[in-house]
Design a protein around this motif. Structure first.
Motif, PDB file in Angstrom:
ATOM      1  N   ALA A 190       0.829  -1.206   0.000  1.00  0.00           N
ATOM      2  CA  ALA A 190       0.000   0.000   0.000  1.00  0.00           C
ATOM      3  C   ALA A 190       0.864   1.257   0.000  1.00  0.00           C
ATOM      4  N   ASP A 191       1.964   1.226   0.745  1.00  0.00           N
ATOM      5  CA  ASP A 191       2.872   2.382   0.780  1.00  0.00           C
ATOM      6  C   ASP A 191       3.460   2.655  -0.602  1.00  0.00           C
ATOM      7  N   VAL A 192       3.828   1.588  -1.309  1.00  0.00           N
ATOM      8  CA  VAL A 192       4.370   1.741  -2.660  1.00  0.00           C
ATOM      9  C   VAL A 192       3.327   2.373  -3.577  1.00  0.00           C
ATOM     10  N   LEU A 193       2.099   1.912  -3.458  1.00  0.00           N
ATOM     11  CA  LEU A 193       1.030   2.391  -4.339  1.00  0.00           C
ATOM     12  C   LEU A 193       0.567   3.802  -3.991  1.00  0.00           C
ATOM     13  N   LYS A 194       0.720   4.197  -2.743  1.00  0.00           N
ATOM     14  CA  LYS A 194       0.338   5.565  -2.367  1.00  0.00           C
ATOM     15  C   LYS A 194       1.198   6.587  -3.100  1.00  0.00           C
ATOM     16  N   ASP A 195       2.438   6.233  -3.352  1.00  0.00           N
ATOM     17  CA  ASP A 195       3.293   7.118  -4.146  1.00  0.00           C
ATOM     18  C   ASP A 195       2.789   7.187  -5.587  1.00  0.00           C
ATOM     19  N   LYS A 196       2.358   6.053  -6.098  1.00  0.00           N
ATOM     20  CA  LYS A 196       1.848   5.994  -7.473  1.00  0.00           C
ATOM     21  C   LYS A 196       0.583   6.831  -7.628  1.00  0.00           C
ATOM     22  N   ALA A 225      -0.410   9.355  -5.636  1.00  0.00           N
ATOM     23  CA  ALA A 225      -0.312  10.548  -4.785  1.00  0.00           C
ATOM     24  C   ALA A 225      -1.212  11.683  -5.269  1.00  0.00           C
ATOM     25  N   LYS A 226      -1.244  11.920  -6.558  1.00  0.00           N
ATOM     26  CA  LYS A 226      -2.053  13.005  -7.113  1.00  0.00           C
ATOM     27  C   LYS A 226      -3.536  12.754  -6.866  1.00  0.00           C
ATOM     28  N   GLU A 227      -3.985  11.537  -7.129  1.00  0.00           N
ATOM     29  CA  GLU A 227      -5.402  11.201  -6.946  1.00  0.00           C
ATOM     30  C   GLU A 227      -5.806  11.261  -5.475  1.00  0.00           C
ATOM     31  N   LEU A 228      -4.889  10.862  -4.595  1.00  0.00           N
ATOM     32  CA  LEU A 228      -5.193  10.872  -3.162  1.00  0.00           C
ATOM     33  C   LEU A 228      -5.300  12.294  -2.608  1.00  0.00           C
ATOM     34  N   SER A 229      -4.700  13.226  -3.312  1.00  0.00           N
ATOM     35  CA  SER A 229      -4.711  14.613  -2.826  1.00  0.00           C
ATOM     36  C   SER A 229      -6.016  15.342  -3.136  1.00  0.00           C
ATOM     37  N   SER A 230      -6.859  14.732  -3.945  1.00  0.00           N
ATOM     38  CA  SER A 230      -8.123  15.372  -4.326  1.00  0.00           C
ATOM     39  C   SER A 230      -9.307  14.595  -3.756  1.00  0.00           C
ATOM     40  N   PRO A 231     -10.243  15.282  -3.086  1.00  0.00           N
ATOM     41  CA  PRO A 231     -11.429  14.610  -2.534  1.00  0.00           C
ATOM     42  C   PRO A 231     -12.242  13.883  -3.605  1.00  0.00           C
ATOM     43  N   LYS A 232     -12.228  14.403  -4.823  1.00  0.00           N
ATOM     44  CA  LYS A 232     -13.018  13.799  -5.894  1.00  0.00           C
ATOM     45  C   LYS A 232     -12.475  12.439  -6.331  1.00  0.00           C
ATOM     46  N   GLY A 243     -11.487   8.413  -3.206  1.00  0.00           N
ATOM     47  CA  GLY A 243     -12.141   7.115  -3.034  1.00  0.00           C
ATOM     48  C   GLY A 243     -11.716   6.105  -4.081  1.00  0.00           C
ATOM     49  N   GLY A 244     -11.681   6.551  -5.332  1.00  0.00           N
ATOM     50  CA  GLY A 244     -11.269   5.652  -6.409  1.00  0.00           C
ATOM     51  C   GLY A 244      -9.827   5.210  -6.263  1.00  0.00           C
ATOM     52  N   ALA A 245      -8.977   6.145  -5.826  1.00  0.00           N
ATOM     53  CA  ALA A 245      -7.565   5.814  -5.644  1.00  0.00           C
ATOM     54  C   ALA A 245      -7.387   4.781  -4.535  1.00  0.00           C
TER      55      ALA A 245
END
Length: 284
Positions: free
Chosen positions: A88-94, A96-103, A106-108
């Motif tokens: 999960a840590d590896v994928l959070k870097d992948k 990162a942009k999607e996780l920074s947006s509320p929209k 969830g999908g990320a």
């Protein structure tokens, strides 16, 4: 090769699969026996493999169930919390942009959960295989990052250097048919060539340097071969008499034959120099 790599990249039948089929004695595929056999039959029919190629491929590319018959590749029971967390840590870097947006958050997170499970499963499954028999993981990029987090570093048994060198020798190997790939596996001097590259890989890590060193070794061994077969006066009296009979040519062929015969008796010529013949036969 993991289930992920097979499903996403059709890895065992692309360039990576061809190179791995050449380099390794066996290629373990992270999926069930029935699926391996079915897909192989379909590809063989589509690409019109020869019967010999089909038989050989069935021996080389095999299901990982051969080593772990009691565990399926996507078995949830083999996942450990730490493995999933690292994935999960590896994928959070992948993402990162999607996780920074509320929209898109969830999908990320959904993708991280599913991909994380697959990556964690791939790495854990490989550790179980490796405990049964020493084997190399040929990972995708995310799986490689996961390996780095869990183990720091892993060895690929010279595969990377081999891939770089063989594609330099045969630039269009990706276009080779499977009949041609299997033909290379059965080249008279393939084993010696693979052994030479293994020795090379153990002493170097940089791929470009590896190519340079290979070329230097080729030159060195060719010169050494020429020196060994240089015509010379033999010590044996009978050979000396025969080889010194005057002939109207600068080199007495009897001397050459005698020298070559002596050398062949003294060294295992194929074992020492056979790899060069594979190199010369396939160099483009």
């Amino acid at each position: 090769m993991s289930y992920n790599n097979l499903a996403i990249n059709n890895a065992n039948f692309n360039l990576e699969g061809k190179l791995a089929t050449l380099w390794f004695d066996n290629l373990l595929l992270g999926t069930g026996k029935e699926l391996v056999e079915k897909v192989m039959e379909d590809v063989a029919e589509k690409e019109q493999w020869s019967s010999d190629t089909f038989k050989e491929m069935k021996k080389v590319q095999i299901s990982s169930e051969t080593l772990l018959p009691s565990i399926s590749f996507m078995d949830e029971s083999i996942i450990e919390d730490d493995y999933f967390k690292d994935a999960a840590d590896v994928l959070k870097d992948k993402y990162a942009k999607e996780l920074s947006s509320p929209k898109t958050y969830g999908g990320a997170m959904h993708e991280i959960v599913w991909e994380g499970f697959g990556i964690a499963n791939s790495v854990k499954y490989w550790t179980l295989l490796n405990a049964k028999a020493n084997c190399t993981f040929l990972p995708m990029d995310m799986e490689q990052q996961m390996l780095g987090k869990v183990f720091g570093s892993t060895t690929d048994m010279g595969y990377s250097n081999f891939s770089d060198i063989i594609t330099a020798i045969i630039p269009d190997i990706s276009e080779y048919s499977w009949d041609e790939i299997i033909e290379i596996r059965h080249h008279n001097y393939w084993t010696q060539f693979r052994k030479k590259l293994t020795e090379l890989s153990e002493s170097i890590e940089d791929k470009k340097l590896g190519q340079d060193i290979l070329e230097e070794i080729v030159r060195k061994d060719l010169i050494e071969m020429a020196q060994r077969f240089r015509p010379q006066v033999t010590k044996n009296i009978v050979k000396g008499v025969v080889s010194n009979i005057p002939l109207p040519i600068p080199i007495n062929p009897v001397s050459v034959v005698c020298t070559g015969y002596d050398i062949m008796k003294e060294i295992d010529f194929d074992k020492k120099y056979g790899w060069i013949y594979f190199y010369l036969d396939n160099k483009k």
